[in-house]
Design a protein around this motif. Structure first.
Motif, PDB file in Angstrom:
ATOM      1  N   THR A 189      -7.706 -41.653 -37.853  1.00 48.49           N
ATOM      2  CA  THR A 189      -8.114 -41.344 -36.483  1.00 48.49           C
ATOM      3  C   THR A 189      -6.982 -41.652 -35.508  1.00 48.49           C
ATOM      4  O   THR A 189      -6.649 -40.833 -34.632  1.00 48.49           O
ATOM      5  N   ALA A 190      -6.346 -42.804 -35.663  1.00 47.17           N
ATOM      6  CA  ALA A 190      -5.233 -43.174 -34.784  1.00 47.17           C
ATOM      7  C   ALA A 190      -4.032 -42.269 -35.005  1.00 47.17           C
ATOM      8  O   ALA A 190      -3.372 -41.845 -34.052  1.00 47.17           O
ATOM      9  N   GLU A 191      -3.752 -41.932 -36.262  1.00 53.34           N
ATOM     10  CA  GLU A 191      -2.604 -41.072 -36.567  1.00 53.34           C
ATOM     11  C   GLU A 191      -2.772 -39.685 -35.965  1.00 53.34           C
ATOM     12  O   GLU A 191      -1.817 -39.098 -35.438  1.00 53.34           O
ATOM     13  N   GLN A 192      -3.976 -39.139 -36.045  1.00 53.75           N
ATOM     14  CA  GLN A 192      -4.209 -37.818 -35.484  1.00 53.75           C
ATOM     15  C   GLN A 192      -4.118 -37.853 -33.959  1.00 53.75           C
ATOM     16  O   GLN A 192      -3.647 -36.891 -33.331  1.00 53.75           O
ATOM     17  N   ALA A 193      -4.521 -38.942 -33.354  1.00 52.40           N
ATOM     18  CA  ALA A 193      -4.387 -39.080 -31.899  1.00 52.40           C
ATOM     19  C   ALA A 193      -2.918 -39.056 -31.494  1.00 52.40           C
ATOM     20  O   ALA A 193      -2.545 -38.431 -30.490  1.00 52.40           O
ATOM     21  N   LYS A 194      -2.068 -39.702 -32.279  1.00 50.28           N
ATOM     22  CA  LYS A 194      -0.634 -39.780 -31.965  1.00 50.28           C
ATOM     23  C   LYS A 194       0.056 -38.423 -32.073  1.00 50.28           C
ATOM     24  O   LYS A 194       1.155 -38.243 -31.540  1.00 50.28           O
ATOM     25  N   LEU A 195      -0.558 -37.486 -32.765  1.00 49.31           N
ATOM     26  CA  LEU A 195       0.020 -36.140 -32.869  1.00 49.31           C
ATOM     27  C   LEU A 195      -0.185 -35.334 -31.583  1.00 49.31           C
ATOM     28  O   LEU A 195       0.356 -34.243 -31.442  1.00 49.31           O
ATOM     29  N   GLY A 196      -1.001 -35.866 -30.681  1.00 51.34           N
ATOM     30  CA  GLY A 196      -1.256 -35.162 -29.427  1.00 51.34           C
ATOM     31  C   GLY A 196      -2.623 -34.525 -29.362  1.00 51.34           C
ATOM     32  O   GLY A 196      -2.867 -33.632 -28.542  1.00 51.34           O
ATOM     33  N   THR A 197      -3.535 -34.989 -30.218  1.00 50.89           N
ATOM     34  CA  THR A 197      -4.910 -34.489 -30.186  1.00 50.89           C
ATOM     35  C   THR A 197      -5.596 -35.001 -28.920  1.00 50.89           C
ATOM     36  O   THR A 197      -5.483 -36.176 -28.580  1.00 50.89           O
TER      37      THR A 197
END
Length: 425
Positions: free
Chosen positions: A148-156
């Motif tokens: 969840t945190a990693e996908q947020a860091k992609l700009g989601t």
């Protein structure tokens, strides 16, 4: 500081100013909506996006979902789908891949669109567990939050999180049963994991931790609808309502913690239950932005489900739904093509406008202008007002009449031309 925290302090941010200008409302109207939890404006500290306000008093927004499957992994085609969705006028995009390199696919899609992009982190967590450990039920709880945190860091910008599935929800599902089964991938993954491991949903038990991730990365939380009906005979059943009860309570908590939040609604609903669903959703969630998934209003029109969903979306919008997830003609049949993505967005945009004509009376002004343009046989004005000018021009140019004032539908017997000889409107 989050945009919600700013709004609660009386601060009008640049994003609020943009939304106010887009929607023709005051800046303070938007600020109060954000502060009260009735409007969200998805943003990200990791990328600039086309600002879009979703919620009460604003134009109904349309989301387009794209993504690979285990059968078809074609990144260039997914990029083209994103471009077609944006070209057709989608307000947001969801990247929902379940096959291939999840990180690379999302990076490529985000890099090729200006729209806010949503996702469902749960998909990646469960599918990676299946690949690595042989089954989705072996998913590790820490991996769910890490991803969840990693996908947020992609700009989601916004995430559908299945927080409302707990033992009470599953108990309602088991006791009542379903004609159409459980059709939400997220709902199926989490329910199977809970039953196999005899554990509660970690997204529910660790909701505070989830909110910390949302706050840190400035992500809008969309309360996932894992118990949505996949057949109209299951609409508004106990499992769906139990999940709504949980999601509504957690949505209030999220807003208290200054996390922007949306509540998702059901998928297959007959038209005589749509108004009740919207009213129930709005009342129970204290008028949080409501994201309606379609809805499909009949189950017997595969190949035309974009039209079926448009009927449901128009009614939903008119009753107060704020956000519509499009449906393509390929729904229930296959992964959609870029062309079908475009068609799905157009169908939903038409539906959203039809609903807004009831919900927001001022949106009828364009229809009035089109009426005048048709009365005056002013074709350029007609094209300018049309939702898809290019298509309208193409159809007319392919069948241009001898008398260019009229069209080949009526030919020499144009009602407007006949009456204009006797009346001046």
């Amino acid at each position: 500081m989050s945009i919600v925290a700013d709004a609660k302090k009386g601060i009008v941010t640049e994003e609020m100013k943009i939304v106010a200008k887009q929607e023709g409302v005051t800046e303070d109207f938007v600020r109060r909506g954000v502060a009260g939890g009735h409007i969200v404006i998805p943003t990200s500290p990791y990328r600039k996006v086309k600002i879009c306000g979703i919620g009460e008093g604003l134009r109904t927004k349309v989301n387009a979902s794209i993504g690979t499957s285990t059968d078809i992994v074609n990144i260039p085609e997914e990029i083209e789908k994103a471009k077609q969705a944006e070209l057709a006028g989608a307000d947001t995009l969801m990247e929902l891949s379940t096959g291939g390199d999840f990180v690379e696919i999302r990076k490529q899609v985000i890099a090729n669109t200006k729209l806010s992009v949503g996702c469902v982190p749960l998909y990646q967590a469960f599918i990676e567990a299946a690949i690595k450990d042989g089954a989705v039920v072996h998913m590790k709880e820490d991996d769910l939050f890490r991803i969840t945190a990693e996908q947020a860091k992609l700009g989601t910008n916004f995430m559908a999180i299945h927080t409302g599935i707990n033992w009470e929800t599953v108990k309602r599902l088991k006791h009542q049963g379903r004609h159409g089964g459980l059709v939400s991938r997220g709902g199926a993954f989490m329910t199977a994991w809970m039953l196999h491991n005899e554990k509660e949903n970690p997204l529910y038990t660790e909701f505070d931790y989830l909110l910390e991730i949302m706050k840190e990365h400035e992500v809008t939380l969309s309360m996932g609808n894992g118990m949505r009906a996949g057949a109209i005979h299951d609409a508004t059943d106990r499992a769906q309502i139990q999940e709504l009860v949980i999601n509504a309570e957690l949505a209030d908590k999220a807003h208290q913690e200054n996390v922007p939040v949306i509540v998702e609604g059901p998928g297959h609903v007959p038209i005589d239950e749509i108004a009740a669903n919207v009213t129930l959703m709005k009342r129970m969630s204290n008028n949080k932005p409501f994201y309606m998934l379609g809805p499909i209003v009949t189950d017997i029109a595969p190949g035309y489900d974009d039209r079926v969903a448009a009927i449901g979306a128009a009614i939903s919008s008119s009753c107060g739904a704020d956000f519509i997830c499009y449906v393509t003609p390929a729904e229930h049949l296959a992964l959609p093509t870029p062309e079908e993505v475009y068609e799905g967005v157009m169908s939903s945009r038409i539906a959203a406008h039809v609903g807004d004509m009831i919900k927001l009376k001022k949106t009828r002004e364009l229809d009035l202008e089109m009426g005048h343009a048709r009365r005056d046989l002013d074709w350029e004005r007609q094209f300018a007002v049309a939702m898809n000018p290019a298509r309208a021009k193409k159809i007319r140019s392919e069948r241009m009449p001898a008398d260019t004032d009229g069209c080949t539908m009526c030919g020499d017997y144009c009602a407007l031309k006949i009456v204009s000889r006797h009346f001046k409107f």
